[in-house]
Enzyme design. Structure first.
Site, PDB file in Angstrom:
ATOM      1  N   GLN A  47       0.785  -1.236   0.125  1.00  0.00           N
ATOM      2  CA  GLN A  47      -0.020  -0.026  -0.066  1.00  0.00           C
ATOM      3  C   GLN A  47       0.848   1.180  -0.032  1.00  0.00           C
ATOM      4  O   GLN A  47       0.446   2.342  -0.044  1.00  0.00           O
ATOM      5  CB  GLN A  47      -0.810   0.136   1.237  1.00  0.00           C
ATOM      6  CG  GLN A  47      -1.782  -1.102   1.386  1.00  0.00           C
ATOM      7  CD  GLN A  47      -2.959  -1.056   0.234  1.00  0.00           C
ATOM      8  OE1 GLN A  47      -3.336  -0.027  -0.445  1.00  0.00           O
ATOM      9  NE2 GLN A  47      -3.438  -2.134  -0.043  1.00  0.00           N
TER      10      GLN A  47
ATOM     11  N   CYS B 279      -8.515  -8.191   5.583  1.00  0.00           N
ATOM     12  CA  CYS B 279      -7.411  -8.989   5.851  1.00  0.00           C
ATOM     13  C   CYS B 279      -6.528  -8.266   7.135  1.00  0.00           C
ATOM     14  O   CYS B 279      -5.409  -8.332   7.188  1.00  0.00           O
ATOM     15  CB  CYS B 279      -6.568  -9.105   4.698  1.00  0.00           C
ATOM     16  SG  CYS B 279      -7.413 -10.268   3.351  1.00  0.00           S
TER      17      CYS B 279
END
Length: 450
Positions: free
Chosen positions: A206, A371
């Site tokens: 990310q 997650c």
């Protein structure tokens, strides 16, 4: 509705940094009509850049076997693959003696590194990590999962104290949260770890799509990331970093290409990266990832951050102005987050809100626990939340569409009845063609049939 109403267009819309494939695709709505699809789920998987798709189209006629083929196109494909490896390494500031292993995705890279950490050596990880940066260490052991403190300052203090207490070979840390976009200051984390003789792995899944990152500049030892989150969704990711552990580790995927010599009694393994790339590699995926890296690097310094800052600020300001909407944060003293925003709607099932935004407004967001179950529990949303993410192809119009859709939901509620099917909300009487129907029509209406 024919599949022809869902064209795969390439468009640069107002204030998008780079053009994406499918940016103007229309999707059916309930109870009727269509709308341009607003994709705010790039934190899960991004659409390909137009330049990536063009590069894939360019190299497909050249595709052939790699590494040991005598044919001319085999040599061309081998060159493309190895050039892609170099490009990917440069993208994350690899040092001269670092190695770039091409894998499937971040999860693959982290599992590979988990098998390369010296046997018996301890690993330290925070409880705010994505499961991909938690489960491989839990399974491998020994691992210490450190609770995330309420501030960045407190978390850094806790990391330093834990490193001083134990002997850790590796500290695994997120480059940016997949829930909130926040991060610890990497240079400070690396300094703490190296002072204790501990290496640092950065989960860059990310981070690298949103910010420039350099192993050499930060001093981090490893970084892992995915092509499918970096505008190259063709099945390739990378683990880049120190060579010694990777050269000494057992082959991650035993098979052809990973060896020097094999007899019935013994095997002589190749050095990394080929040691861990057994079997025929994903040449096209590697080329696609390299093309995405080139496109992102070509942007002016700070362009991605400035673009996301404007969109994220507009989104967060709009969300916080809506009654009952809470924007999630891990640390009040964190630096500027990436373009990932998680939020909740008071009294509303996140899955139902996401379904309404999709079915009635043509907006794709994520819902659930992302997650990151320990983190959602820590943030007080064990039932999950909603997540919107912006990137180089996102626009002001995308953000405004989401805010408008949420406002309509809060004001009027769902326009049609919804029901749960296999654990997911969907319109109870859905007039839209199913995915199966669209695929069936594609096989009839597509180029092959024509």
């Amino acid at each position: 509705m024919s599949i022809s109403t869902l064209p795969t267009t390439v468009a640069t819309r107002t204030d998008a940094l780079l053009p994406l494939v499918g940016a103007d695709i229309e999707v059916p709505l309930v109870p009727s009509g269509t709308a341009r699809y607003v994709d705010l789920d790039g934190a899960a998987s991004t659409r390909p850049l137009a330049s990536v798709a063009a590069r894939v189209t360019e190299v497909l006629p050249l595709y052939a076997s790699v590494h040991r083929g005598a044919g001319y196109l085999s040599q061309v494909s081998t060159a493309l693959y190895e050039q892609a490896r170099q490009t990917v390494g440069r993208f994350v500031g690899a040092r001269d003696d670092d190695v770039t292993v091409l894998v499937r995705h971040t999860t693959d890279a982290l599992n590979l590194l988990a098998g390369a950490v010296p046997e018996g050596a301890a690993v330290l990880v925070l409880d705010c990590e994505h499961h991909a940066d938690l489960l491989p260490w839990q399974r491998r052991g020994p691992v210490t999962v450190l609770p995330t403190a309420g501030t960045v300052t407190g978390t850094l203090r806790a990391i330093g104290a834990e490193l001083a207490r134990g002997e850790y070979a590796l500290l695994a840390v997120t480059g940016a949260s997949n829930l909130t976009g926040e991060a610890l200051p990497l240079e400070e984390v690396v300094a703490l770890a190296h002072a204790a003789g501990t290496r640092v792995l950065v989960d860059g899944a990310q981070l690298v799509p949103h910010r420039r990152f350099s192993l050499a500049a930060t001093g981090a030892d490893y970084v892992a990331f995915s092509g499918h989150k970096t505008y190259a969704p063709f099945g390739t990711g990378a683990l880049v970093g120190r060579r010694d552990w990777l050269d000494a580790a057992p082959a991650y995927l035993a098979g052809g290409g990973a060896v020097h010599e094999v007899t019935v009694d013994r095997t002589s393994w190749a050095a990394a990266p080929h040691r861990h790339e057994g079997g025929s590699p994903n040449v096209v995926g590697a080329v696609a990832l390299a093309a995405a890296c080139d496109a992102l690097v070509a942007l002016p310094d700070g362009a991605r951050q400035q673009h996301e800052r404007a969109l994220r600020t507009r989104l967060v300001d709009g969300l916080t102005a809506l009654p009952g909407v809470r924007v999630l944060r891990i640390w009040p003293d964190a630096g500027e987050p990436t373009g990932v925003v998680a939020f909740t709607v008071e009294g509303a099932d996140p899955g139902l809100v996401a379904a309404v935004l999709s079915a009635e407004h043509g907006i794709g967001v994520r819902d659930g626990r992302f997650c990151a179950h320990p983190l959602t529990e820590r943030l007080g949303v064990p039932e999950g939340a909603l997540r919107a993410s912006v990137g180089v192809g996102s626009t002001t119009e995308d953000v405004d569409r989401l805010l408008h859709g949420l406002t309509r939901y809060l004001t009027d509620g769902p326009a049609v009845a919804y029901t749960r099917v296999a654990g997911r909300w969907q319109p109870a009487d859905d007039p839209r063609p199913s995915a199966g129907e669209l695929l069936a029509r594609a096989s009839v209406c597509g180029p092959a049939a024509a």
